[in-house]
Motif scaffolding. Sequence first.
Motif, mmCIF file in Angstrom:
data_model
loop_
_atom_site.group_PDB
_atom_site.id
_atom_site.type_symbol
_atom_site.label_atom_id
_atom_site.label_comp_id
_atom_site.label_asym_id
_atom_site.label_seq_id
_atom_site.Cartn_x
_atom_site.Cartn_y
_atom_site.Cartn_z
ATOM 1 N N PRO A 271 0.806 -1.224 0.000
ATOM 2 C CA PRO A 271 0.000 0.000 0.000
ATOM 3 C C PRO A 271 0.841 1.276 0.000
ATOM 4 O O PRO A 271 0.337 2.344 -0.320
ATOM 5 C CB PRO A 271 -0.822 -0.120 1.289
ATOM 6 C CG PRO A 271 -0.104 -1.108 2.127
ATOM 7 C CD PRO A 271 0.586 -2.039 1.197
ATOM 8 N N GLY A 272 2.118 1.148 0.359
ATOM 9 C CA GLY A 272 2.979 2.324 0.423
ATOM 10 C C GLY A 272 3.539 2.754 -0.924
ATOM 11 O O GLY A 272 4.362 3.662 -0.996
ATOM 12 N N PHE A 273 3.120 2.103 -2.021
ATOM 13 C CA PHE A 273 3.607 2.514 -3.344
ATOM 14 C C PHE A 273 2.483 3.172 -4.147
ATOM 15 O O PHE A 273 1.364 2.668 -4.190
ATOM 16 C CB PHE A 273 4.193 1.319 -4.103
ATOM 17 C CG PHE A 273 5.618 1.050 -3.719
ATOM 18 C CD1 PHE A 273 6.665 1.577 -4.460
ATOM 19 C CD2 PHE A 273 5.919 0.324 -2.577
ATOM 20 C CE1 PHE A 273 7.987 1.360 -4.087
ATOM 21 C CE2 PHE A 273 7.228 0.104 -2.190
ATOM 22 C CZ PHE A 273 8.263 0.623 -2.952
ATOM 23 N N LEU B 213 6.053 4.961 0.755
ATOM 24 C CA LEU B 213 5.604 6.218 1.345
ATOM 25 C C LEU B 213 5.554 6.144 2.865
ATOM 26 O O LEU B 213 5.505 7.165 3.541
ATOM 27 C CB LEU B 213 4.218 6.584 0.791
ATOM 28 C CG LEU B 213 4.172 6.809 -0.726
ATOM 29 C CD1 LEU B 213 2.750 7.041 -1.194
ATOM 30 C CD2 LEU B 213 5.043 7.984 -1.123
#
Lengths: 456, 268
Positions: free
Chosen positions: B220-222, B246
């Motif tokens: 989910p951090g991309f 992120l």
Amino acid sequence: MPKLITQVGCPYCGSSCDDIEVLVSDDGKKVLEVHNACTIGNNLFHHANDSTRPMLPRKRQPDGSMKEISYDEAVDYTAKTLLAAKKPLIFGFGSTNCEGMSAVGRVAEKAGAVLDNCASICHGPSFLAIFDNGYPSCTLGEVKNRADCVVFWGCNPMHAHPRHTSRYSIFPRGFFTQKGQMQRTIISVDPRVSDTAKLADIHYMLNQGHDYELFDAFRTVLRGHDIPDEVAGIKKEQILQGAEAMKKARFVMIFFGMGCTHTDGRNHNVDIAISLTRDLNTHTKASIMAMRGHYNIAGPGQVWSWQFGFPYCIDLSKGSHAHMNPGETSSVDLAMRDEVDCFVNVGTDAGAHWPIDAVKHVKKHPFITIDPNFCMASEISDLHIPVRIAGVDEGGVVYRMDNVPIQFKAVLKGLTGVPSDEELFDMIYERMCKLTLTEPIWLAALEHRKYPSVVS
Amino acid sequence: MATVTLKPTKTPTIMFEAFNITPDAFAGKTPAQIAALEGREGKIKVTIGDFFEVSGSPGATAAETDIVIAGDCSRVKYIGNKMTAGSITVNGNADMYVGGWMKGGKIHVKGNVHSFCGIGMEGGDILIDGKAENYVGCAYRGDWRGMKDGTIRIKGSAGNDIGTFMLGGTIIIENNAFIHVSTHAEGGTVIIKGDVEGRVGGQMVKGDIYILGKVQYMLPGFKKIEVVEKEVDGVKGTFDHYIGDLGERHPKSKGKEIFANLYVKAAA
């Protein structure tokens, strides 16, 4: 007159409760009552009353049967087997005291063995994450007194650590948490509705094996970025709600268990949990702790880190230095790759807890079990040496899951002639020195060691 | 170039730790001296001659020395450990730590390798014709300075933990990989020509990843920012360009945050 012994430590789970009271018989040989302990702890003490406990070593005979032999013979066999092996593996130490762990260090060094403890199949990945990313932890006392948001990630203390929630994490009233459970927000992350999850205010029933993604989602949200509508089977709104609860809390405590350390990614799951703890500290106070399984499984980490510089998977076969690299020097990998040719199982039950294939591999070679009780490993061993039960008929130092050392008491008089782990390892060490015509090196241990004066 | 040939004569019962099979250790020695070089089998001190028949002669320096292992090394660890120059060819499989901490030279394994291939690598080339297990080009436990330079090319598949804590260099996996690519990386390039299950670039600060196959579970951090045309290791294609992680800290340059780049081949 039966005697009530107070402030006894419980030799079961990582909570290492030290408020147990035990009523023992007049002669100090039977446990009559146990107060304060959970069912499992209670049973552990009563188990020591078992009249069928082994009192002599048993050696496997050519016809497959087990025959009782003397301690001298058992010590001699163990010493010779360890010396003859090219790479022995000494594994276990989940349930014994630090004195025994310290004594086995001398044996392992002399034998050029690989020294490993149950963390290898338990919280070992947590160590790797701690190496990589640090360990912003605290004591359980701080949790009780400060934590108002407690996260249980991949652990189920209601079953694995029965008194953990009442002594430290959910129910107790502490200095800054005087309303107890009322004041605490409990978050549980578990793919199943465990009994801990039932107590939680927020339960994340994530897809099994996707902890890393969920951690990453929390971190991304905490840094003010957007996340997809669903991560690891959890809706975005729910993640935002949890992140907000953690941010608003005065003290966030993350407890993690096997759900993190033994699903895909292992150390990385713990690694990112530590990163999340660090991130949370920009908003509030946060801390993290491993839910260590046994009452003294933090002990070998402490003792061997002091002795050898590494907490587990310590390869001492080089003679000149200790080498550690789990994946290579971890017990199950060594067994599966046929890298060991002698196995000593101490204070644990590799027969029950290891993958069956790994057990089959080590079974090809001499297999020795050192354990107070009959267990699966003792029954497949070539030699079973009984010892006293640490925490019941043998005292000693143990490390609780938050690495706080606690002095445990012996509540019973030990079985006649049965040595403690420490005494047994000292006997083996001395025998190995005699066989190799070398002088034993005791260093500071000499003045404090009990063998041979105590063994009757 | 002078060639030394090692012919396996015996399979070690416990693994043979052959940290001396390097051009650096062999250079300037006679075959008898090479056969007498030390290794370990458990706690027993053994020699290379116990497991290999040594023929040929090395050059005067490591750079002038080629080593050919004419056979299987499935139970031999540390081949090419810390080597600085020259070459090693293994005509078979090799065990752990192939090219561990190597600084220069070339290693070619014609079979498979086990874990920790190119651990802590600082330079040189590793070519594996078969597959690799876990920890390709990773850092040693607890070290935040992973692979610094050099190239690792695995023609088969690889397991998890590829390029952990990577700072530089290139890793190319020509087939599939499992999980954890460039975790904690602060540089370097990883190219995976097959599919990856997930956790690509977790906790990644800087560096590039190219996935020519599919990523089953994206982190989910991309975040996808654009679609670009790129040529990667001789393959041209359209890629979805993501930045991340992120959730991780990122350095700033000229007031702008620098993110790690993840390029995933766009669906046709």
